[in-house]
Design a protein around this motif. Sequence first.
Motif, PDB file in Angstrom:
ATOM      1  N   PRO A  40      44.861  35.612  61.549  1.00 49.38           N
ATOM      2  CA  PRO A  40      46.086  36.125  60.933  1.00 49.38           C
ATOM      3  C   PRO A  40      45.869  37.520  60.354  1.00 49.38           C
ATOM      4  N   GLU A  41      46.901  38.335  60.429  1.00 50.00           N
ATOM      5  CA  GLU A  41      46.820  39.694  59.893  1.00 50.00           C
ATOM      6  C   GLU A  41      47.419  39.783  58.495  1.00 50.00           C
ATOM      7  N   GLY A  60      40.660  19.889  62.585  1.00 48.99           N
ATOM      8  CA  GLY A  60      40.565  20.601  63.853  1.00 48.99           C
ATOM      9  C   GLY A  60      41.196  21.977  63.860  1.00 48.99           C
ATOM     10  N   LYS A  61      41.663  22.464  62.708  1.00 44.94           N
ATOM     11  CA  LYS A  61      42.300  23.780  62.623  1.00 44.94           C
ATOM     12  C   LYS A  61      41.396  24.729  61.839  1.00 44.94           C
ATOM     13  N   GLN A  62      41.247  25.944  62.360  1.00 44.57           N
ATOM     14  CA  GLN A  62      40.473  26.970  61.663  1.00 44.57           C
ATOM     15  C   GLN A  62      41.173  27.348  60.362  1.00 44.57           C
ATOM     16  N   ARG A  63      40.403  27.375  59.277  1.00 45.79           N
ATOM     17  CA  ARG A  63      40.948  27.790  57.984  1.00 45.79           C
ATOM     18  C   ARG A  63      40.523  29.217  57.691  1.00 45.79           C
ATOM     19  N   TYR A  64      41.361  29.940  56.979  1.00 52.22           N
ATOM     20  CA  TYR A  64      41.076  31.320  56.601  1.00 52.22           C
ATOM     21  C   TYR A  64      41.286  31.483  55.106  1.00 52.22           C
ATOM     22  N   PHE A  73      44.175  28.928  53.905  1.00 52.93           N
ATOM     23  CA  PHE A  73      45.306  28.478  54.701  1.00 52.93           C
ATOM     24  C   PHE A  73      44.896  28.364  56.164  1.00 52.93           C
ATOM     25  N   THR A  74      45.753  27.724  56.962  1.00 52.02           N
ATOM     26  CA  THR A  74      45.551  27.638  58.413  1.00 52.02           C
ATOM     27  C   THR A  74      46.610  28.501  59.094  1.00 52.02           C
ATOM     28  N   TYR A  75      46.518  28.611  60.413  1.00 51.48           N
ATOM     29  CA  TYR A  75      47.431  29.490  61.153  1.00 51.48           C
ATOM     30  C   TYR A  75      48.895  29.091  61.005  1.00 51.48           C
TER      31      TYR A  75
END
Length: 135
Positions: A40-41, A60-64, A73-75
């Motif tokens: 995410p930007e 299974g979701k990439q967290r940032y 958060f996730t995408y």
Amino acid sequence: MKQSELLKIIASLTPYQKRKLEMYIIDAFNLNETDKDTRPEICPYCHKKTKMIKKGFKCGKQRYQCKECKHVFTYNSHTITMYSKIERSMFVQIVLDTLSCVPIKQTAADLNLSIPCIFENRHKILCALEKLLTI
């Protein structure tokens, strides 16, 4: 804007306008699917364009993590697909039934899903439409 007012507005739309609205919601759903693999930007919390660092996986979701506000958060945070576990085709049918004012019980029976599941997804759709109409 109350959801009853929103439903009245939807009911007054022409078939062409309803189709455009359906396509907008479905495109938003598809966009979230393609965003799975991209970093995410902009942070969905502070809305600043800052550096994001990877913070592991959850379900299974990439967290940032935003370096500015430190939120993780996730995408699909703050999107129409957040916490959604139903298939895309079922979601599309819920969108179509919502815009056609089909009763929740009938949609639940047609898709073999629970009434609370249909209610929650319909609520997400109506909230997204409310944001769209108030912008």
